[in-house]
Design an enzyme around this catalytic site. Structure first.
Site, PDB file in Angstrom:
ATOM      1  N   CYS A  29       0.964  -1.166  -0.203  1.00  0.00           N
ATOM      2  CA  CYS A  29       0.094  -0.064  -0.009  1.00  0.00           C
ATOM      3  C   CYS A  29       0.821   1.213   0.044  1.00  0.00           C
ATOM      4  CB  CYS A  29      -0.864  -0.052   1.231  1.00  0.00           C
ATOM      5  SG  CYS A  29      -2.032   1.325   1.177  1.00  0.00           S
ATOM      6  N   ARG A  68       2.864   4.869   6.431  1.00  0.00           N
ATOM      7  CA  ARG A  68       3.210   4.184   7.509  1.00  0.00           C
ATOM      8  C   ARG A  68       3.778   2.815   7.253  1.00  0.00           C
ATOM      9  NH1 ARG A  68      -2.467   5.104  10.298  1.00  0.00           N
ATOM     10  NH2 ARG A  68      -2.881   4.568   8.225  1.00  0.00           N
TER      11      ARG A  68
HETATM   12 CO    CO Z   1      -3.423   1.251   2.936  1.00  0.00          CO
END
Ligand code: CO
Length: 227
Positions: A43, A47
């Protein structure tokens, strides 16, 4: 240039100096070639940075990231990355890495409209639709989101297995394995979702077993209450 960008460049100089000090010749060696063993499909979330999480240095992992780690057969960007990684770099492992609390997956689950990305997230809604009856039986919203984050990893891993890139590699006997992992923002840990596929013949069974194990695990949590 604004101060915060100056800080970025200063940070970069410090990092380059420290890296070279720790391992003299590091950059000149990388200049010759890259030979990563892994392709990470993850993704775009800030983070979930591949190298840091794996504790790997530049040169160790080839990376493709997009919103909600989606792999679709018409995405020339993702396919080009995969083709280069598999055919030219000959990576040994392709790892699809989702994460809990994924904003893209959450939008898909809650039918949130966020703009242009809705059209991208539609692919995650397809995953939701595929497992709708089971997901809808889950009362706990957070648990349902976690489950869809994991289901999305397995479905995207299946998509990787079904790309022409991976199918052709297996066809010619090249050793490349596909894996599905999920990352915990809350503890920094990766978890294997036990879908490891190394040949076309294994795809259906590996996918079926991994989906079955995932659902059994969540059904148990639901019965027992959350730990
Ligand atoms: Co994500």
């Amino acid at each position: 240039m604004p101060d915060e960008l100056h800080e970025l460049l200063e940070g970069n100089r410090r990092w380059a100096a420290q890296t070279e000090q720790r391992e003299p010749g590091f950059f000149s060696r990388l200049l010759q070639q890259q030979a990563p063993q892994y392709l990470w499909i993850g993704c775009a979330d800030s983070r979930v940075p591949a190298n840091e999480i794996l504790g790997l240095l530049p040169g160790d992992v080839f990376v493709h990231r997009n919103v909600a780690n989606v792999v679709v057969h018409s995405d020339l960007n993702a396919l080009s990355v995969m083709q280069f990684a598999v055919d030219m770099l000959r990576v040994r492992h392709v790892i699809v890495v989702g994460h809990y609390g994924c904003g893209g997956v959450k939008a898909a689950l809650q039918d949130l409209r966020i703009g242009l990305a809705d059209n991208w997230i539609r692919h995650v809604q397809d995953v939701r639709k595929k497992h709708r009856t089971w997901l809808d039986g889950m009362e706990d919203e957070e648990l349902r989101l976690n489950a869809l984050c994991e289901l999305n990893v397995l479905e995207q891993s299946l998509n990787v297995c079904e790309t022409t890139v991976v199918e052709d590699a297996w066809e010619r006997g090249q050793g490349v394995e596909v894996h599905g992992w999920v990352y915990g923002l809350h503890n920094g840990l990766l978890q294997d979702l036990h879908m490891t596929v190394g040949s076309a013949a294994e795809v259906a069974a590996a996918y079926g077993l991994a989906i079955g194990a995932l659902k059994t695990r969540y059904d148990l949590i639901r019965k027992k209450g959350r730990p």
